[in-house]
Design an enzyme around this catalytic site. Structure first.
Site, PDB file in Angstrom:
ATOM      1  N   LEU A  63      27.364  -1.784  53.119  1.00 29.31           N
ATOM      2  CA  LEU A  63      27.663  -1.253  51.783  1.00 29.31           C
ATOM      3  C   LEU A  63      28.357  -2.290  50.908  1.00 29.31           C
ATOM      4  O   LEU A  63      28.818  -1.978  49.820  1.00 29.31           O
ATOM      5  CB  LEU A  63      28.549   0.001  51.876  1.00 29.31           C
ATOM      6  CG  LEU A  63      27.853   1.288  52.272  1.00 29.31           C
ATOM      7  CD1 LEU A  63      28.862   2.427  52.393  1.00 29.31           C
ATOM      8  CD2 LEU A  63      26.793   1.667  51.260  1.00 29.31           C
ATOM      9  N   GLY A  64      28.446  -3.521  51.375  1.00 31.14           N
ATOM     10  CA  GLY A  64      29.211  -4.532  50.664  1.00 31.14           C
ATOM     11  C   GLY A  64      28.569  -4.961  49.358  1.00 31.14           C
ATOM     12  O   GLY A  64      27.361  -4.991  49.210  1.00 31.14           O
ATOM     13  N   PHE A  69      28.241  -5.722  56.717  1.00 31.95           N
ATOM     14  CA  PHE A  69      28.582  -5.221  55.380  1.00 31.95           C
ATOM     15  C   PHE A  69      27.437  -4.413  54.771  1.00 31.95           C
ATOM     16  O   PHE A  69      26.921  -4.746  53.709  1.00 31.95           O
ATOM     17  CB  PHE A  69      28.964  -6.358  54.443  1.00 31.95           C
ATOM     18  CG  PHE A  69      30.196  -7.113  54.845  1.00 31.95           C
ATOM     19  CD1 PHE A  69      31.192  -6.505  55.592  1.00 31.95           C
ATOM     20  CD2 PHE A  69      30.373  -8.430  54.470  1.00 31.95           C
ATOM     21  CE1 PHE A  69      32.338  -7.200  55.963  1.00 31.95           C
ATOM     22  CE2 PHE A  69      31.509  -9.132  54.832  1.00 31.95           C
ATOM     23  CZ  PHE A  69      32.503  -8.513  55.587  1.00 31.95           C
ATOM     24  N   PHE A  82      28.630  -3.614  46.289  1.00 37.26           N
ATOM     25  CA  PHE A  82      28.118  -2.637  45.328  1.00 37.26           C
ATOM     26  C   PHE A  82      29.008  -2.560  44.091  1.00 37.26           C
ATOM     27  O   PHE A  82      30.224  -2.469  44.184  1.00 37.26           O
ATOM     28  CB  PHE A  82      28.050  -1.242  45.953  1.00 37.26           C
ATOM     29  CG  PHE A  82      26.891  -1.052  46.882  1.00 37.26           C
ATOM     30  CD1 PHE A  82      26.660   0.177  47.466  1.00 37.26           C
ATOM     31  CD2 PHE A  82      26.034  -2.095  47.179  1.00 37.26           C
ATOM     32  CE1 PHE A  82      25.590   0.363  48.319  1.00 37.26           C
ATOM     33  CE2 PHE A  82      24.976  -1.931  48.028  1.00 37.26           C
ATOM     34  CZ  PHE A  82      24.751  -0.690  48.616  1.00 37.26           C
ATOM     35  N   TYR A 110      39.345 -10.716  66.462  1.00 36.70           N
ATOM     36  CA  TYR A 110      39.714  -9.456  65.820  1.00 36.70           C
ATOM     37  C   TYR A 110      41.053  -9.008  66.415  1.00 36.70           C
ATOM     38  O   TYR A 110      41.122  -8.577  67.562  1.00 36.70           O
ATOM     39  CB  TYR A 110      38.674  -8.370  66.074  1.00 36.70           C
ATOM     40  CG  TYR A 110      37.318  -8.605  65.447  1.00 36.70           C
ATOM     41  CD1 TYR A 110      37.143  -9.532  64.416  1.00 36.70           C
ATOM     42  CD2 TYR A 110      36.208  -7.892  65.884  1.00 36.70           C
ATOM     43  CE1 TYR A 110      35.897  -9.731  63.854  1.00 36.70           C
ATOM     44  CE2 TYR A 110      34.958  -8.084  65.316  1.00 36.70           C
ATOM     45  CZ  TYR A 110      34.807  -9.008  64.309  1.00 36.70           C
ATOM     46  OH  TYR A 110      33.563  -9.203  63.757  1.00 36.70           O
TER      47      TYR A 110
END
Length: 294
Positions: free
Chosen positions: A215-216, A213, A218, A63
């Protein structure tokens, strides 16, 4: 009792963590590449998470690269005794920010040493090996060669525990023949529920599952269904999605990430949000809608 304590604890190997943790990925720059726009804000978010009781931080030295681990060290070192830092390896970054496989024994060994140096520690609590057989999701293929490298580094005392990420049940079984697997980190959320059976089987063995994720994936329709429940409960959609995950199974550990102190507070508050039965049923229907419309 703080809000995150209401979600309880679970063990990663012999390390007890609160089920609501923090993911550091978003502390790096755009595309998880380069430094953050506001370094001081990133430091504040990390310190605020720990002050709120978080003792499980998820990170990786790719990262940035190196950015989030150095931020963690600057913000939190020397680390409190109960803080568990989990990292992952198997990739490196190109000069253009691209994500490249890094799977040779030399690359995996170097990655472990990079994490140790940049975090300022002598042993890593947990190293997740991320399978690269599938870039955007699990795909079959042996992980024996790479995991054997990590097992040797564990024997040398550089790694306390080993976990897996982006893996199939077959790969998990292969991995458990090589070393103890203390956690699994895959994509899972209200709409993306391919791992339902895997979560239950891991729970039976006392192994935590760490979804990313939350909320991935949607679509606007699915997002509206979530938003309706959130409005009814006077909560944010993210809080509802996180609360649903916590209620889904006791072995689920959460690592929502953010670079915003305000969003951090909102995310952690999800630990005290109890979803009524009718809300859970409505949220479960999102996966059904996803399957029929996808």
């Amino acid at each position: 009792m703080s809000s995150i304590e209401q979600a309880g604890n679970f063990k990663i190997g012999d390390l007890s963590v609160k089920r609501m943790g923090y993911g550091a990925m978003q502390l790096a720059g755009p595309g998880v590449f380069g430094p953050p726009k506001d370094r001081d804000s990133a430091i504040r978010v990390l310190r605020k998470a720990v002050e709120a009781g978080v003792n499980h931080i998820d990170t990786s030295d790719f990262y940035g690269p190196h950015i989030t681990n150095r931020l963690i060290r600057e913000a939190l070192h020397p680390y409190q005794d109960d803080l568990v830092i989990v990292t992952k390896i198997s990739a490196k970054r190109g000069n253009d920010g691209s994500w490249l496989p890094a799977l040779s024994a030399a690359e995996l060994t170097s990655a472990v040493h990079d994490n140790l140096r940049n975090l300022g520690i002598d042993v890593i609590d947990v190293v997740n090996f991320r399978s690269m057989h599938g870039l955007h999701g699990p795909a079959e293929g042996s992980i024996e060669e790479q995991l054997s490298v990590l097992a040797k580094l564990q024997q040398q005392g550089l790694i306390r525990h080993i976990g897996l990420s982006n893996v199939t049940p077959t790969q998990i079984e292969e991995g458990r023949k090589i070393c103890d697997i203390v956690c699994v980190q895959n994509q899972y959320n209200l709409a993306h529920r391919d791992d339902d059976g895997l979560i239950d089987s891991l729970a039976a063995d006392g192994i935590p599952y760490v979804p990313f994720f939350p909320l991935g994936g949607f679509s606007p329709l699915q997002s509206e269904a979530l938003s309706q429940v959130a409005r009814r409960l006077d909560a944010t959609p993210m809080q509802v999605a996180l609360a649903w995950l916590l209620q889904r199974s006791a072995n689920i550990l959460l690592i929502p990430g953010t670079s915003s102190s305000e969003h951090l507070t909102q995310n952690l508050a999800a630990a005290s949000l109890k979803l009524p039965v009718d809300a859970v049923a409505e949220l479960d229907g999102i996966a059904v809608q996803s399957a029929t419309t996808g």
